[in-house]
Scaffold this motif. Sequence first.
Motif, PDB file in Angstrom:
ATOM      1  N   HIS A 182       0.869  -1.180   0.000  1.00 37.87           N
ATOM      2  CA  HIS A 182       0.000   0.000   0.000  1.00 37.87           C
ATOM      3  C   HIS A 182       0.903   1.225   0.000  1.00 37.87           C
ATOM      4  N   THR A 183       1.638   1.350  -1.096  1.00 39.28           N
ATOM      5  CA  THR A 183       2.716   2.322  -1.169  1.00 39.28           C
ATOM      6  C   THR A 183       2.297   3.733  -0.758  1.00 39.28           C
ATOM      7  N   VAL A 184       1.170   4.165  -1.284  1.00 38.71           N
ATOM      8  CA  VAL A 184       0.789   5.549  -1.032  1.00 38.71           C
ATOM      9  C   VAL A 184       0.417   5.745   0.441  1.00 38.71           C
ATOM     10  N   ILE A 185      -0.140   4.696   1.053  1.00 36.77           N
ATOM     11  CA  ILE A 185      -0.439   4.788   2.485  1.00 36.77           C
ATOM     12  C   ILE A 185       0.856   4.813   3.293  1.00 36.77           C
ATOM     13  N   SER A 186       1.854   4.032   2.842  1.00 39.95           N
ATOM     14  CA  SER A 186       3.131   4.066   3.559  1.00 39.95           C
ATOM     15  C   SER A 186       3.735   5.460   3.476  1.00 39.95           C
ATOM     16  N   GLY A 187       3.425   6.178   2.390  1.00 38.61           N
ATOM     17  CA  GLY A 187       3.873   7.559   2.276  1.00 38.61           C
ATOM     18  C   GLY A 187       3.352   8.408   3.417  1.00 38.61           C
ATOM     19  N   LYS A 188       2.108   8.140   3.817  1.00 38.23           N
ATOM     20  CA  LYS A 188       1.523   8.898   4.931  1.00 38.23           C
ATOM     21  C   LYS A 188       2.213   8.517   6.239  1.00 38.23           C
ATOM     22  N   ARG A 206      19.671  10.074 -11.148  1.00 41.81           N
ATOM     23  CA  ARG A 206      18.632  10.956 -11.648  1.00 41.81           C
ATOM     24  C   ARG A 206      19.045  12.417 -11.517  1.00 41.81           C
ATOM     25  N   ALA A 207      19.747  12.706 -10.421  1.00 45.16           N
ATOM     26  CA  ALA A 207      20.205  14.081 -10.237  1.00 45.16           C
ATOM     27  C   ALA A 207      21.173  14.469 -11.353  1.00 45.16           C
ATOM     28  N   ILE A 208      22.086  13.554 -11.688  1.00 45.33           N
ATOM     29  CA  ILE A 208      23.051  13.827 -12.752  1.00 45.33           C
ATOM     30  C   ILE A 208      22.328  14.019 -14.081  1.00 45.33           C
ATOM     31  N   ASP A 209      21.333  13.176 -14.318  1.00 45.60           N
ATOM     32  CA  ASP A 209      20.591  13.285 -15.576  1.00 45.60           C
ATOM     33  C   ASP A 209      19.815  14.595 -15.658  1.00 45.60           C
ATOM     34  N   MET A 210      19.501  15.161 -14.498  1.00 47.06           N
ATOM     35  CA  MET A 210      18.753  16.417 -14.473  1.00 47.06           C
ATOM     36  C   MET A 210      19.664  17.625 -14.732  1.00 47.06           C
ATOM     37  N   ALA A 211      20.985  17.418 -14.605  1.00 46.46           N
ATOM     38  CA  ALA A 211      21.917  18.518 -14.782  1.00 46.46           C
ATOM     39  C   ALA A 211      21.775  19.090 -16.196  1.00 46.46           C
ATOM     40  N   GLY A 212      21.536  20.377 -16.285  1.00 49.28           N
ATOM     41  CA  GLY A 212      21.386  21.009 -17.585  1.00 49.28           C
ATOM     42  C   GLY A 212      20.039  20.767 -18.228  1.00 49.28           C
ATOM     43  N   ARG A 213      19.129  20.138 -17.513  1.00 52.36           N
ATOM     44  CA  ARG A 213      17.817  19.879 -18.073  1.00 52.36           C
ATOM     45  C   ARG A 213      16.699  20.398 -17.182  1.00 52.36           C
ATOM     46  N   CYS A 214      16.892  20.264 -15.868  1.00 54.39           N
ATOM     47  CA  CYS A 214      15.796  20.523 -14.934  1.00 54.39           C
ATOM     48  C   CYS A 214      15.317  21.961 -15.033  1.00 54.39           C
ATOM     49  N   VAL A 215      14.012  22.119 -15.259  1.00 54.96           N
ATOM     50  CA  VAL A 215      13.450  23.471 -15.359  1.00 54.96           C
ATOM     51  C   VAL A 215      12.755  23.875 -14.060  1.00 54.96           C
ATOM     52  N   MET A 216      12.990  23.118 -13.007  1.00 59.43           N
ATOM     53  CA  MET A 216      12.484  23.418 -11.682  1.00 59.43           C
ATOM     54  C   MET A 216      10.957  23.567 -11.624  1.00 59.43           C
ATOM     55  N   CYS A 217      10.255  22.640 -12.275  1.00 59.53           N
ATOM     56  CA  CYS A 217       8.796  22.701 -12.199  1.00 59.53           C
ATOM     57  C   CYS A 217       8.310  22.082 -10.895  1.00 59.53           C
ATOM     58  N   GLY A 218       9.110  21.197 -10.313  1.00 63.44           N
ATOM     59  CA  GLY A 218       8.753  20.632  -9.015  1.00 63.44           C
ATOM     60  C   GLY A 218       7.711  19.541  -9.053  1.00 63.44           C
ATOM     61  N   LEU A 219       7.336  19.084 -10.250  1.00 61.49           N
ATOM     62  CA  LEU A 219       6.314  18.032 -10.325  1.00 61.49           C
ATOM     63  C   LEU A 219       6.799  16.735  -9.698  1.00 61.49           C
ATOM     64  N   CYS A 220       8.129  16.495  -9.764  1.00 60.17           N
ATOM     65  CA  CYS A 220       8.693  15.264  -9.211  1.00 60.17           C
ATOM     66  C   CYS A 220       8.446  15.186  -7.718  1.00 60.17           C
ATOM     67  N   GLU A 221       8.746  16.286  -7.042  1.00 61.73           N
ATOM     68  CA  GLU A 221       8.583  16.285  -5.585  1.00 61.73           C
ATOM     69  C   GLU A 221       7.113  16.122  -5.211  1.00 61.73           C
ATOM     70  N   GLU A 222       6.233  16.759  -5.986  1.00 60.63           N
ATOM     71  CA  GLU A 222       4.805  16.638  -5.690  1.00 60.63           C
ATOM     72  C   GLU A 222       4.310  15.208  -5.894  1.00 60.63           C
ATOM     73  N   ALA A 223       4.933  14.479  -6.825  1.00 61.29           N
ATOM     74  CA  ALA A 223       4.468  13.128  -7.125  1.00 61.29           C
ATOM     75  C   ALA A 223       5.061  12.090  -6.193  1.00 61.29           C
ATOM     76  N   CYS A 224       6.058  12.488  -5.387  1.00 58.07           N
ATOM     77  CA  CYS A 224       6.778  11.487  -4.597  1.00 58.07           C
ATOM     78  C   CYS A 224       5.949  11.051  -3.392  1.00 58.07           C
ATOM     79  N   PRO A 225       5.565   9.764  -3.331  1.00 62.39           N
ATOM     80  CA  PRO A 225       4.774   9.323  -2.179  1.00 62.39           C
ATOM     81  C   PRO A 225       5.569   9.380  -0.880  1.00 62.39           C
ATOM     82  N   ALA A 226       6.892   9.314  -0.967  1.00 64.14           N
ATOM     83  CA  ALA A 226       7.710   9.276   0.242  1.00 64.14           C
ATOM     84  C   ALA A 226       8.172  10.665   0.676  1.00 64.14           C
ATOM     85  N   GLY A 227       7.810  11.677  -0.068  1.00 64.06           N
ATOM     86  CA  GLY A 227       8.140  13.048   0.329  1.00 64.06           C
ATOM     87  C   GLY A 227       9.625  13.372   0.313  1.00 64.06           C
TER      88      GLY A 227
END
Lengths: 141, 542, 160, 267
Positions: B25-31, D200-221
């Motif tokens: 439950h990956t997204v829940i583990s995120g919480k 991934r950080a290296i691959d972002m070098a010279g490419r990243c436009v700082m939209c921040g969508l990656c961080e928003e999508a990360c379930p682990a924060g």
Amino acid sequence: MIDEEMVDYRTVPTVCPYCGAGCGMLLEVCSGEVIGVLPMKGHPSSKGSLCAKGWSSPEFLKSSNRLAKAILREEGEEKEVSLESALGLVVENLNRVLEKYGPEAVGFISSARCTNEENYLLEKFARTFAKTNNIDHCARL
Amino acid sequence: MTNSIGEISRASLLLVVGSNTTENHTVISGKIIEAVRNGAELIIIDPRKIQLSQISSMHLRNKPGTDVALLCAMMKLIIDEKLHDENFIGERTEGFEELKASLGNCTSAWASEVSGIPVSEIEKAARLFAGAENASIIYCLGATEHVSGTDIVRTLANLSMLTGNVGKPSSGVNPLRGQNNVQGACDMGALPNSLPGYVNVSDDEGRKEFEDLWGIKIPESPGLTVPEMIEQALAGRMHFMFIMGENTVLSEPNSQKVIEALKNIEFLVVEDIMKTDTTDLADIAIPAACWAEKEGTFTSTERRVQHVGKAVEPPGDAKSDLEILVRLAGIAGAEGFDFKNSREVFSEITKVVPAYAGINYERIGTKGIQWPCSSPEHEGTVFLHEKKFTRGKGRFQPVKYRPPAEVPDNEFPYVLMTGRNAFQYHTGTMTRNSPSLEREAMYPYVEINPSDAQKESVKGGDMVTISTRRGQIRLRARVTDAVCEGQIFIPFHYREAPANILTSEELDPEVKIPELKVCAAKIKRGQSRGVRSCNNTFLNSF
Amino acid sequence: MASDENVLLQDLTPIRIVAFLCNWCSYAGADLAGVSRLSYPANVVTIRVMCSGTVSPYHVLKAFQSGADGVLITGCHIGDCHYLKGNYMTYKRFQVIQGLLQFVGIEPERFRLEWISASEGEKFAETVRDFTEEVGKLGESPLADEREAAKSREALMRRF
Amino acid sequence: MSVKEEAKNLLGKGMDGVLFYQMKDGSAIPHLFTSKDIDEMPDVREIPDSERYPLSDILSKLLMRFSSAKFGIVARGCDERAIIELEKHQQIDTSRVSLIGFACSPELAKICSCSKPYTESLADEMNEAQEISRGIESVERMSTPARLGFWLSNFSVCVKCMGCRNICPLCFCKECSLQDEDLVESGVLPPSIPTFHLLRAIDMAGRCVMCGLCEEACPAGIPLRTLYGKVSEIVREELGYVPGTRGVKSPLEELGSSVGSDDDLKS
């Protein structure tokens, strides 16, 4: 502007088909084909995240293992039949078994993968038509 | 779940029992991770090391099947040290004295003996739990797939009520549902003992309402559960079976027996989206539409009724299960199946399931509504039991520890646990047909502790044969300390090495959940194949 | 990836260095050091590449992942590249990788770039001696026990 | 003039569709408006701040799928930067694209720590952009071991959902280094630490436009904006390149373009 090709792109809000967390997702649809998936940003619980499975969920849609025709198996032989005749056979056999052995001898297994509406219908069918409470699903697995 | 997913991140303590949340439950583990970032304590009760272990405050790696003992000892200590919530118990519950009496012998020393967890750890966990402002319990099938499955749920409810962690935000007892619509399928009464809305079939009044509505007499004795149907089929008393969207062969315990049983059924109908091992046994296999090809609703683990949108048309002759059922009922001449679409079915559901009464497709929208939702004005329910329990007062239900049904012995010295991994799902009907997931976890494997591996002269990547009293499978060994000594773990996704050939069909006597998390097994080293041909590093993390 | 590098690295304790040598200058320089019987520490595993510009950041990360305590890239002096401007690329990448390593808490001294020509046998020996000493002072790479280091709950709770 | 009118104009001038968001039951979802449904196009103010999607990536997919069609796009600053960068990588043919720009709300700009929350066309009307630190400084203030602990513990909760890559408008490679068995073992959680994230950080070098969508999508924060922000800072300071600006390509993409003075290099 181009004439022949009709351009279209839309996203369809839906729910991830995997676990019970119920993450929101958008299916990207282009000319009747799912071309990708996006996490639903405004979803109250998943808030724009998906897991590895959610992100790859459109991949199995076009798998070559999809069942696209009803298959009848008779004496070890498989043959494709029309959906209508398949359903006819199902009813015929169900009626036969009900008549011969009674409602105790039929069983229905519903699915936690199907929608509420479908579960309700199968449950209703089992209880009202086959008159049996032999209806269950995979809740325990 | 009594509470909601969004509340988890604000809990001050999380007790995770038998859930590999990150993988399943990956997204829940995120919480959960977010809660830990906010400073929450995280206590894990699980024999296996999981990804959350590394950020947990405590990880109690007890012997499989001993959760009840552990939790009872925690409760005893909480009561003995007067850490329980007297106000809550007095106002909201009953049966406290019985609970207290039942815990008489459940000392920490006893629990330590049973579970293998040091007394100090048990006591520390109990004090942490009792001291937390908002303690939320999260559990999954690791806790419940035991012969004592019902007991553990009761114990968790007892613990939660004892400390007053029910009916307020970021607390409660929260089972994580393994499949997208288990919650909904149960709500809809796809169960042998209950009608839609959890009305017991033996409840005359409740049944009567449905009988009036449907205009038909409903049998009053509960029907058969899946494992019981399989028993009956084996005995030659099940002559027709209709399976809608389940790969029973791989998912039910003791596969060989299941196959035999299904073959024994005169007429087997299987509806599925893919060709599976179960459709291979069907007299008629019916092609079904998958989730992207139909409209309907799913109810998530947090009771959120959500809309499933139709994106594309199904392939070939495939139709949604709804359409198939309506057509089937039409051919059969069954009454009450005159539905044009899922909306019409849903509106009937709202009439028979009170918790869904106030919900309609317009209100569900893209964000869903959490039941109970009693009227069109009701906003849905974020957490349950706020003012009172469904039955009025919450009842403590004393529980007595029972050991697992099949314990290791000289012949079968290992405890076998089964489960899922992060990249496959259940029987793999969907994930094994998704290349980007399949590349991550292509091969079946068994996790073996390094010291056991040494004992059995097994190296990571070796082919081994795992056998139990019911059968055997061959697969590769993965040597890892994720499992404790004396325990092995096999994911059950793989048809080439189906773990459920091995598992025991011992059931919980009350709810008939099979004990998939404990059975006795042995390891035999097989011929070693070229190690390099598969994912070496993964298998040999030691 | 079971690799031959791993096997080699295990024998060379305690400090393990991976050096990428460009074929035309630095490798010849190392060769000269050998022929001239100049001594330098045996902690270094050399990997010969056609140009320092072909050393991808992935190679550097892979070296650290495989347990290297230090990574050295050597190439022709600016202006001497046999592919004209390959070593410009080396330099650009070097800056990004080193900055990134520093940012994630890996000492920048563990990653070094040197220009060494075919005639600089002494410089090669000196560079390896110096680099080994410097890395030796830092000790084993913290990435060797990556999972241990990752365990800290406290670190996760740290806020900006 | 509202964006809807501008979009109508574009359709009148021979564009086949305009990409923007549609409002559906309170959620903004990406949608290609054509002459049939252009009237339903919402105003930019109706789009909730928290609901951004990689429109540039969708545009790129559409351009490839409909090989002669022309599209309009209603874009934010980050969308525009991504389009410019994608064009440099031959992923978008801007001769078939018309852009209608808009500015993000000040609140969103703050959440995103965005230094340019508007498109080029609006640059004159906007206040001088200020450079905002994205947590970089506070990480840099930590001691070296603390920094390592901070990142490793963050990487260790990674669930390998690939969301950061999947949602990234600049990740378009057919073969992905994150799926290279030699670098990242398959099937293991967390994925190889720290290699996975550094790759991934290296691959972002010279490419990243700082939209921040990656961080928003990360379930682990995981604070990915901070990590990629630092990489972008290095590229800007050392190599003088800012992704998403018009003109030259990233020096990391081009062999031989000179960097710094030769004296720098010789040291």
